[in-house]
Scaffold this active site. Structure first.
Site, short mmCIF file in Angstrom:
data_model
loop_
_atom_site.label_atom_id
_atom_site.label_comp_id
_atom_site.label_asym_id
_atom_site.label_seq_id
_atom_site.Cartn_x
_atom_site.Cartn_y
_atom_site.Cartn_z
N GLY C 113 0.83 -1.20 0.00
CA GLY C 113 0.00 0.00 0.00
C GLY C 113 0.86 1.25 0.00
O GLY C 113 2.01 1.21 -0.43
N LEU C 114 0.31 2.35 0.50
CA LEU C 114 1.08 3.60 0.46
C LEU C 114 2.38 3.46 1.24
O LEU C 114 3.44 3.86 0.77
CB LEU C 114 0.25 4.75 1.02
CG LEU C 114 -0.88 5.21 0.10
CD1 LEU C 114 -1.59 6.41 0.71
CD2 LEU C 114 -0.36 5.58 -1.27
N HIS C 337 -15.83 5.89 11.33
CA HIS C 337 -16.02 7.00 10.40
C HIS C 337 -17.49 7.37 10.31
O HIS C 337 -18.33 6.50 10.13
CB HIS C 337 -15.49 6.59 9.02
CG HIS C 337 -15.30 7.74 8.10
ND1 HIS C 337 -16.35 8.46 7.61
CD2 HIS C 337 -14.19 8.29 7.58
CE1 HIS C 337 -15.88 9.41 6.82
NE2 HIS C 337 -14.57 9.33 6.78
N SER C 355 -16.83 9.70 1.39
CA SER C 355 -15.73 10.53 1.86
C SER C 355 -16.16 11.64 2.82
O SER C 355 -17.19 12.26 2.67
CB SER C 355 -15.05 11.19 0.67
OG SER C 355 -14.20 12.21 1.12
N ARG C 408 -13.91 13.22 13.19
CA ARG C 408 -14.70 12.03 12.92
C ARG C 408 -15.31 11.41 14.18
O ARG C 408 -16.47 11.02 14.19
CB ARG C 408 -13.83 10.99 12.24
CG ARG C 408 -13.45 11.44 10.86
CD ARG C 408 -12.50 10.49 10.21
NE ARG C 408 -12.27 10.95 8.84
CZ ARG C 408 -11.41 10.39 8.00
NH1 ARG C 408 -10.70 9.36 8.39
NH2 ARG C 408 -11.28 10.85 6.79
N GLU C 524 -0.45 2.50 8.51
CA GLU C 524 -1.52 2.21 9.47
C GLU C 524 -1.13 1.09 10.43
O GLU C 524 -1.64 1.01 11.54
CB GLU C 524 -2.81 1.84 8.73
CG GLU C 524 -4.04 1.77 9.64
CD GLU C 524 -5.32 1.39 8.90
OE1 GLU C 524 -5.32 1.38 7.66
OE2 GLU C 524 -6.33 1.11 9.58
#
Lengths: 248, 300, 737
Positions: C113-114, C337, C355, C408, C524
């Site tokens: 991933g990122l 979220h 989003s 959030r 993460e």
């Protein structure tokens, strides 16, 4: 609703596969297609049979993993969606649904509905990038203004999720839409222009070597593409390739 | 860029398909305009005009180059098409049990190879019917169209009052004194030119009577010119019309597709390309199809 | 009331235990038996009694207290000096590996991933030999791709007062003061570089007509610092990292192992030296060695079964590292979220995020009057028919200064509060409206003004406005429409909170090294930067910062000592033992051949987690969760059915291996949540709230990172506390009012 599924079952790449019929009952219209498959699989597992193997991951239409050829169309009858976003409300009680894997020489079957799409990765490895190191010492992001129109077009091309629906739908199993999306994205941006010629030639050569077919402009890919990648990109790649051939 | 890539790369192959295809489209326009003389000009005048046109097409050096280009294009378009098709078939060794291709593409776009093959069959037949007979077949002398010379009694006076010169239809030929006798002379086995007796001055040519060949082929009785009526004219007429339908489908996709292959795709002129492509795909084959149909219908 | 919730009196308990009431009271006093005081008398929950009876398996805070060692066993490697100079000083002091030696060093990266993708690419560019593993069929499919809204960076292109300090401050505050100052400041520092880097890679961020980059704003901040690419920012950034990887794969510097899953970490002489991986296609169990292992394997939100994570997202890589000695830090910090598409039925397999950027233009509300709620549920009333004065825009009402753009955790709890009060607007009573009507009208008027159009009908203005909205959020609206079959341009969206991100993760020091030397954790999967609550658009920033700009430097410091080591052999006892462990675990699972599918247990676990370790937690629920999870775990190992063979492609086996780890992690999350009896960020303990129902932090007792150490028994973890020191920011109660 109650449905009859006709699913391609193939134990491994070497064994011959066949279509097998499965009835499923009490399917809710709000279920996604893959949730319907989950229902079938739980039933199969609890009966002691092997569940149907299929690729899926994000289930929100962005990872590009899911890949089913449903009733003769990549990702099924709905437009602008991947299989995971296809909902059962698109079907009627009593329908028979054919579910097959992507079919292409370049996408060999792994098992049941799973295929190996690593050919796409190899095309990308050949040139689907801008050769810039991640030093963090590049110029300021706003140092090069990019016309909004170009940036938007590049973005639209860049939304390709690499699912392979274009190859699956194309009667020639051509990967032109996929390859051209990346070529276009980078050709439209000043950052990518520097190595545009080399990129297009390398990517097209790899695409050919991987055994994808030729584009005959039927346009099926554009229609079936869950992200609506435009044929304009293929034309742009054709131009880029011509440029690269003549000027090099 | 290696030279082999010019032929081998999938995209380069598509350029060749597009370029030869578009060239053949321009050929179609020329061919149609010429052929329309068959039906737009009636009687002897039409016969003559067409045969003259046919002669011109066969002898003009520029046209000759174009015609070789056409043969080459047909050949290349065919071979390239076959190679593309083979590769495309190989790219999907196993097809779908259930495929709903109609949902995403036009049937003409999916059947270009089939349509093209049919067109190739047509071209072979067409050439056998006319081109071969007129150009290659030496088994029997090809009937000529020798029309009455239109010797203009009051043509331009050139030298003096006693000498009247005849002018032929061809301005390039020399004027002929009126009192000379004219003869036909065979120079080769089936081309007959008109010469002044005892000289090498050619004043006219005999044309192969392609006009009558065509008319007889599509059912009219041209026995008087040496072309008896073709008894299978009905079938040939139908064959030609169907072939033109096939051509129409081929062009329906092919015309616009060629532009796409060459990278010509822009929202500002895509509509123009697409609609002119469709117009072209309808009008040109329609024009071609009308010719045999009219000839056939006129016999009755 | 079911048996679990049954309340017993002291005399009943004494009867059951066959002891005196006095003994029972003593147990209560010692904390071994948990009881509640209802109207001044003790009442004991049946499940707590079960705990008490089964002390081997159960968890008691008191046991824990006895084990706490106040000195944290690891250095956090935070550099000395003033905050703003820490990173640059550190970089200049760090050990380097010369290019010729880099070629002699192998690094394994798990996850593409990122964080993993960016790290793989950067490390390969530097010259290391990288092996990257992902369970998907291509590195491009990692779930970072699903991030929608944007990425923060302190560029201050909008000139609205943004700065590195402000981004740092917002992130610390947003995280409710539970993250490390030095890490967060570094994150803010490198954030600007990320944008430069991505643009250079050809990432097509949204631009303004002048050709410069556009920004939007996100929850919890007062500036516009979020860069975006429509609602697909994560996709574009991931594809950027993927393309950087592709370049290195093409050069042979990265060897990519797709469809491979890491199943164990191999430790040799106390250092992470390799992994055991399963080839998911052939089922082959493989040994892979390296000089260092980087985990970029993402978060563990799927422990809740229903989450916005991908179906395959799992904790296995991180959990295996934990079992081998890596601390798991703050596992209870989960982000729920606020704007996800509500659950539609029992068949649901995953949840879809809408989003947070939508809260820029959408207003959240429920009806004010109960009659309206009921009428809506029965289908007699449409939301558009309710007049403005009969709507309760509860976020604007409760938090006038931030309104719909509160962080959030706050937005999620507020939605839960309204729905718990009975105002939920769908059949399940768990949905609120996210309404774009006013934004559509506002944009329509603006557009008409710009185009100089007067005399437009209302409908024409609205249609102009819808176009503006489409331009901003088109793909999200389409996605909503396809899933719900309801057109959000014309009727408000229904949304409800869902599990989205996990702030907790493996403990890492300033260099991103876990408590196992040579095992690094990025993105993460680590715990470091977001404290108890992550701000929107910060996950992408952290993943890329770790992968592109932090890890490539810090890992050199460790590897500099390894240049003479030579290749790590896999033919050692350590590798063989790990391989055998994995094989025996798999065969143990395969042999069970019970009656239930893996999903059955996963769903069951998810329900327990959501109900007890979800948006609001209390001691009783957490204790219930601990017992329940233990029960599910026992049942899992006796009744799960995995069809097929282990030496072939077997998705059920893959799932089973992942769920087995979730079943242990879930318990640790509950234990952590139980231990942290304060409310902070996404962790809300009902016992710790203000009179207004806002979260109440307990800085005196909980300004620490709870780093849990595996003891050999998943029910008895050891707690290590890393105290958090705030030298640059004053701790205050968060307020978004």
């Amino acid at each position: 609703m109650n449905l009859t599924l006709k699913i391609w079952r193939q134990k491994n790449p070497n064994e011959k596969g066949k279509i097998v019929s499965y009835p499923v009952k009490d399917i809710d219209g709000d279920m996604s297609f893959l949730e319907m498959m989950d229902v079938l699989n739980v039933e199969l597992i609890e009966k002691g049979e092997n569940p149907v193997a299929f690729d899926h991951d994000c289930r929100e239409g962005i990872c590009g993993m899911c890949s089913m050829y449903i009733n003769g169309e990549a990702h099924g009858p709905d437009r602008g969606v991947t299989t995971c976003q296809l909902h059962m409300r698109k079907f009627k009680d009593g329908d028979t649904i054919y579910i097959e894997p992507w079919r292409a020489k370049a996408f060999p079957i792994i098992k049941d509905l799973m295929v190996d799409r690593s050919a796409f990765d190899r095309v990308m490895n050949a040139g689907g990038f801008v050769s810039v190191n991640t030093s963090g010492n590049t110029i300021d992001a706003n140092a090069t203004p990019i016309p909004k129109e170009d940036a938007d077009k590049a973005f639209e091309a860049a939304t390709c999720i690499g699912c392979g629906a274009c190859v699956a739908s194309c009667k020639n199993a051509s990967a032109m839409l996929f390859v051209s999306a990346k070529v276009s994205q980078l050709a439209l941006l000043p950052q990518g222009k520097v190595e545009a010629k080399e990129r297009v030639i390398k990517m097209v050569n790899t695409m050919d070597e991987e055994g994808f077919g030729n584009c005959t402009n039927t346009g099926a890919c554009e229609v079936e593409c869950p992200k609506g990648i435009s044929l304009e990109n293929i034309a742009r790649m054709n131009r880029e390739y011509l440029k690269a051939m003549i000027l090099k | 860029m290696s030279k082999s890539a010019l032929l081998k790369s999938s995209i380069a192959k598509k350029y060749w398909m597009a370029l030869t295809g578009l060239f053949l489209c321009t050929f179609l326009i020329g061919h149609l305009i010429g052929n329309l003389q068959l039906i737009f000009m009636a009687g002897e005048e039409g016969r003559r005009a067409f045969n003259v046109y046919a002669y011109f097409m066969a002898h003009n050096p520029a046209i000759k180059i174009l015609s070789y280009l056409t043969y080459f294009s047909i050949l290349f378009h065919t071979i390239d098409g076959i190679m593309l098709t083979i590769k495309n078939k190989k790219s999907r060794p196993k097809g779908y049990a259930y495929n709903n291709a109609a949902a995403n593409s036009s049937s003409s776009s999916r059947n270009m190879a089939l349509l093209g093959s049919l067109i190739l069959v047509f071209i072979v037949m067409h050439m056998a019917n006319f081109w071969y007979k007129a150009k290659i077949d030496n088994s029997a002398p090809f009937p000529l169209h020798v029309y009455e010379l239109e010797l203009k009694q009051d043509g331009k006076k050139v030298r003096n009052d006693q000498t009247m010169y005849y002018f032929t239809h061809q301005p390039t030929l020399q004027p002929i004194p009126k009192n000379r006798k004219l003869v036909y002379r065979d120079t080769t086995n089936n081309i007959t030119d008109l010469y002044i007796k005892g000289t090498n001055i050619k004043i006219a040519e005999g044309y192969k009577d392609l006009h009558s060949l065509v008319f007889a082929f599509f059912g009219q009785d041209k026995s008087k010119y040496g072309f008896p009526k073709n008894e299978q004219a009905l079938y040939f007429t139908l064959f030609y019309i169907i072939s033109m339908l096939v051509l129409s489908f081929h062009l329906w996709h092919g015309f616009a597709s060629a532009f796409q292959s060459l990278g010509i795709n822009h929202s500002s002129y895509n509509k123009l390309i697409k609609s002119s492509g469709k117009l072209f795909a309808v009008l040109i084959p329609l024009g071609f199809a009308i010719i045999p149909l009219m000839i056939f219908l006129n016999q009755i | 009331m079911d048996k679990k919730g049954q309340l017993l009196s002291i005399s009943q308990v004494a009867l059951i235990l066959n002891v005196s009431e006095k003994t029972v009271r003593r147990h209560i006093q010692s904390g071994k038996l948990i009881s509640k005081k209802i109207g001044g008398v003790h009442r004991i929950n049946k499940s707590d009694l079960d705990h008490f009876l089964n002390p081997e398996k159960s968890f008691s805070l008191n046991d824990l207290k006895a084990e706490i060692d106040n000195s944290f066993p690891r250095e956090n490697q935070e550099p000395d000096g003033p905050l703003v100079d820490k990173w640059s000083t550190h970089k200049s002091k760090i050990k380097l590996v010369n290019p010729a030696n880099k070629r002699l060093i192998d690094i394994i990266v798990v996850g593409s991933g990122l964080a993993g993708g960016a790290a793989s690419a950067s490390l390969a560019e530097l010259g290391y030999n990288v092996k990257t593993f992902c369970f998907q069929d291509s590195p491009r499919r990692a779930h970072s791709i699903a991030a929608q809204g944007g990425i923060n960076a302190a560029k201050n292109y909008q000139g609205d007062g943004d700065s590195v300090y402000r981004l740092f401050y917002d992130t610390i505050k947003g995280g409710d003061y539970r993250s490390r100052e030095s890490n967060v400041h570094r994150l803010a520092e490198v954030s600007a570089n990320i944008i430069d880097q991505c643009v250079a890679q050809g990432v097509p961020f949204a631009r303004e007509y002048g050709g410069l980059l556009d920004n939007r704003s996100f929850g919890g901040v007062l500036v516009s610092r979020t860069f975006y690419a429509k609602g697909q920012t994560g996709q574009q950034l991931l594809l950027g990292a993927y393309s950087a990887m592709s370049r290195q794969i093409g050069k042979g510097k990265i060897k990519m192992y797709s469809r491979h899953e890491m199943l164990d970490l191999v430790i040799v002489d106390g250092k992470a030296r390799g992994i055991i991986a399963r080839n998911l296609v052939t089922g082959e169990i493989q040994k892979h060695s390296a000089h260092a292992v980087v985990l970029g394997s993402g978060g563990y939100g799927n422990v809740f079964f229903l989450s916005t994570n991908a179906m395959g997202s799992n904790v296995t890589a991180a959990w295996k590292a934990h079992l081998k000695g890596a601390y798991m830090a703050n596992p209870c910090f989960t982000q729920i979220h606020p704007t996800c598409i509500p659950v539609s039925g029992d068949h649901q397999s995953k949840l879809t995020l809408m989003s947070e950027s939508l809260r820029n233009d959408g207003r959240i509300w429920v009806p004010k009057n109960m009659e309206d709620v009921l009428a809506i549920r029965e289908g007699k009333l449409k939301p558009t028919e309710i007049s403005a004065e009969n709507r309760d825009y509860y976020l604007e009402r409760r938090y006038p200064s931030f309104g719909n753009l509160v962080p959030r955790d706050v937005a999620s709890r507020a939605a839960k509060e309204r729905c718990d009060a009975g105002y939920g607007v769908n059949k399940t009573g768990e949905a609120v409206y996210l309404d774009f009507a006013s934004a559509i009208e506002r944009y329509g008027n603006e557009k008409a003004q710009v185009l100089n159009l007067d005399n437009l009908s209302k409908e024409e203005i609205l249609s102009l406005g819808r176009k503006v909205i489409e331009n901003k959020y088109g793909n999200l609206f389409q996605m909503y429409y396809k899933i719900v079959d309801d057109d959000p341009y014309f009727t408000p969206m229904q949304i409800y909170p869902a599990v989205h991100y996990t702030m907790g993760g493996l403990w890492v020091d300033y260099n991103l090294m876990s408590s196992i030397p040579g095992c690094y954790v990025a993105g993460e999967a680590n715990f470091s930067d977001h404290g108890a609550n992550r701000l929107g658009a910060s996950a992408l920033m952290q993943g890329l910062a770790d992968g592109y700009f932090v890890l490539p430097y810090t890992i050199g410091d460790y590897l500099a000592d390894d240049i003479r080591t030579g290749p790590i052999s896999t033919e050692t006892k350590e590798f063989d033992d790990a391989l055998e462990d994995v094989k025996s675990k798999i065969s143990k699972l395969m042999k069970i051949q019970g009656e239930r599918s893996v999903d059955y247990f996963h769903r069951k676990l998810g329900k327990v987690m959501w109900n007890n370790v979800g948006m609001a937690r209390n001691a009783e629920g957490l204790n219930t969760a601990i017992t329940e999870i233990q029960k599910i775990r026992t049942e899992f190992y006796s009744n799960v059915r995995i069809p097929g063979e282990s030496n072939e492609l077997n998705p059920e086996l893959e799932k089973a291996l992942r769920v087995a780890d979730f079943l242990e992690l879930g318990e640790l999350m509950a234990i952590d949540a139980l231990n942290r009896s304060e409310s902070c960020g996404g962790h809300f303990r009902e016992e710790s709230q203000t009179d207004e129902g806002e979260a109440l932090r307990d800085d005196e007792n909980f300004t620490y990172v709870a780093a849990w150490e595996y003891s050999g028994n998943p029910s008895k973890p050891k707690l290590n506390k890393e105290n958090l020191e705030y030298k640059n920011i004053k701790l205050v109660q968060r307020s978004y009012k």
